[in-house]
Design an enzyme around this catalytic site. Structure first.
Site, PDB file in Angstrom:
ATOM      1  CG  HIS A  61      -3.705   6.286  -3.009  1.00 26.70           C
ATOM      2  ND1 HIS A  61      -3.073   5.878  -4.061  1.00 26.70           N
ATOM      3  CD2 HIS A  61      -3.700   5.125  -2.744  1.00 26.70           C
ATOM      4  CE1 HIS A  61      -3.167   5.369  -4.915  1.00 26.70           C
ATOM      5  NE2 HIS A  61      -2.775   3.957  -4.434  1.00 26.70           N
ATOM      6  CG  HIS A  63      -1.776   1.530  -1.249  1.00 27.67           C
ATOM      7  ND1 HIS A  63      -3.055   1.062  -2.260  1.00 27.67           N
ATOM      8  CD2 HIS A  63      -2.144   1.299   0.061  1.00 27.67           C
ATOM      9  CE1 HIS A  63      -4.367   0.875  -1.205  1.00 27.67           C
ATOM     10  NE2 HIS A  63      -3.621   1.064  -0.196  1.00 27.67           N
ATOM     11  CG  ASP A  65       1.603   1.409  -6.550  1.00 26.00           C
ATOM     12  OD1 ASP A  65       1.218   1.447  -4.601  1.00 26.00           O
ATOM     13  OD2 ASP A  65       0.878   0.607  -6.799  1.00 26.00           O
ATOM     14  CG  HIS A  66       0.454   5.323  -5.901  1.00 27.16           C
ATOM     15  ND1 HIS A  66      -0.124   5.687  -6.824  1.00 27.16           N
ATOM     16  CD2 HIS A  66      -0.241   4.201  -5.998  1.00 27.16           C
ATOM     17  CE1 HIS A  66      -1.076   5.309  -7.258  1.00 27.16           C
ATOM     18  NE2 HIS A  66      -0.608   3.979  -6.835  1.00 27.16           N
ATOM     19  CG  HIS A 138      -7.654   2.583  -3.896  1.00 23.63           C
ATOM     20  ND1 HIS A 138      -7.967   1.260  -5.017  1.00 23.63           N
ATOM     21  CD2 HIS A 138      -6.466   2.719  -3.437  1.00 23.63           C
ATOM     22  CE1 HIS A 138      -6.620   1.235  -5.325  1.00 23.63           C
ATOM     23  NE2 HIS A 138      -5.777   1.737  -3.938  1.00 23.63           N
ATOM     24  CG  ASP A 206      -4.224   3.242  -7.909  1.00 28.00           C
ATOM     25  OD1 ASP A 206      -3.837   2.163  -6.503  1.00 28.00           O
ATOM     26  OD2 ASP A 206      -2.834   4.078  -7.961  1.00 28.00           O
ATOM     27  CG  HIS A 265      -1.735   2.721 -11.199  1.00 26.24           C
ATOM     28  ND1 HIS A 265      -2.501   1.801 -10.981  1.00 26.24           N
ATOM     29  CD2 HIS A 265      -0.976   2.607 -10.297  1.00 26.24           C
ATOM     30  CE1 HIS A 265      -2.663   1.062  -9.212  1.00 26.24           C
ATOM     31  NE2 HIS A 265      -1.676   1.464  -8.889  1.00 26.24           N
TER      32      HIS A 265
END
Length: 303
Positions: A61, A63, A65-66, A138, A206, A265
């Site tokens: 996805h 976000h 942090d990814h 998520h 997530d 994670h």
């Protein structure tokens, strides 16, 4: 042989000894990356692996942090004079998101190929991998991935001789090619035995526990699953933010009957995941806390 490395295991923000989320695999001269959090290229360098063979990057996805490590990684690839195309796979909006990030990396010496996932699940065959993307739960559109290296049946010279197949066609048939010559068609199934066990890795993060994970994780030699929180008293927080606890991850691993589970994670507040592993192993004994750089060399079973 398939090499698997947890490049980064952190969620939300990096810590002094924990990079953000990324997984890297190597197979047959090609490398694949799932997610690319901030610092991913530094973490790969620390591991001693190379960027050059990365041919595919999958995103769960969008976000930060990814995916926030992507512009820097693309620039480094470009500065290394890469010219081979790079395939990117991700949820709807992939090209728009990546092009927005490329404001700081506008010109690259290689082509980007975009594949946006359609629907709740989709299968891709790329560079020897069978990649299955499946929707999870998520607070934004998010997918898990199963990576499979399929293994064809064993070649049988006896069957080839019985069917009168000329010797010069044995090798192409063994490689899966169909041969048509002089009005006769030879197919691989004429000389190959039943398919043998391959290798499978399932990666999901997530998300809340979902039926889609239980559908796709079974048969996995390695199941890499988010464990945002180790503490049971953070169950409500996990539900609210649509993440998972160690206990929930272990229960999924048990129900899916996977070979081995790595947790990843982690919340920034979870400094020592090892402290919760006794509880996890009561549910699923073959579980391990993921650490940055944790690696497994996966080999096919002997016949």
């Amino acid at each position: 042989m398939l090499d698997v490395c947890l490049v980064g295991t952190g969620g939300m923000m990096p810590l002094p000894r924990r990079w953000l989320t990324a997984l890297m695999t190597r197979y047959n001269g090609s490398s694949l990356l799932i997610d690319c959090g901030e610092g991913t290229q530094v973490a790969i360098k620390e591991k001693g692996w190379s960027f050059k063979p990365i041919d595919v990057i999958c995103f769960t996805h969008y976000h930060g942090d990814h995916i926030s490590g992507l512009p820097g990684l693309l620039l480094t690839m470009g500065n290394a004079e890469r010219t081979e195309p790079l395939t990117l796979i991700g949820p709807k909006g992939l090209e728009r998101v990546v092009n927005a990030l490329r404001v700081i990396a506008p010109e690259l010496p290689f082509e980007l190929k975009f594949i946006e996932i359609n629907g709740p699940e989709q299968v891709f065959e790329i560079n020897g991998y069978r990649i299955t993307a499946f929707k999870v739960n998520h607070n934004v559109l998010c997918y898990g991935y199963s990576l499979e290296i399929l293994r064809q049946g064993k070649f049988s010279p006896e069957r080839a001789r019985e069917k009168g197949i000329p010797l010069q066609y044995w090798n192409p048939l063994q490689k899966g090619q169909t041969i048509e010559t002089d009005g006769v068609t030879y197919t691989p199934d004429m000389v190959l035995g039943p398919a043998r066990k391959g290798l499978k890795v399932t990666y999901t993060t997530d998300t809340r526990p979902t039926e889609s994970i239980l559908k796709h994780a079974p048969g996995s030699d390695l199941f890499i699953c988010e464990g945002m929180y180790g503490e049971d008293d953070k169950q409500e927080k996990a539900r609210g933010y649509k993440h998972m606890t160690f206990r929930e991850a272990a229960t999924l691993a048990k129900e899916a009957k996977v070979g081995e589970m790595w947790l990843t994670h982690y919340s920034p507040s979870l400094i020592r995941p090892d402290e919760y592993m006794d509880m996890v192993r009561e549910i699923f004994p073959n579980a391990y806390p993921g650490k940055d750089g944790k690696t497994m060399e996966m080999n096919f079973e002997e016949d």
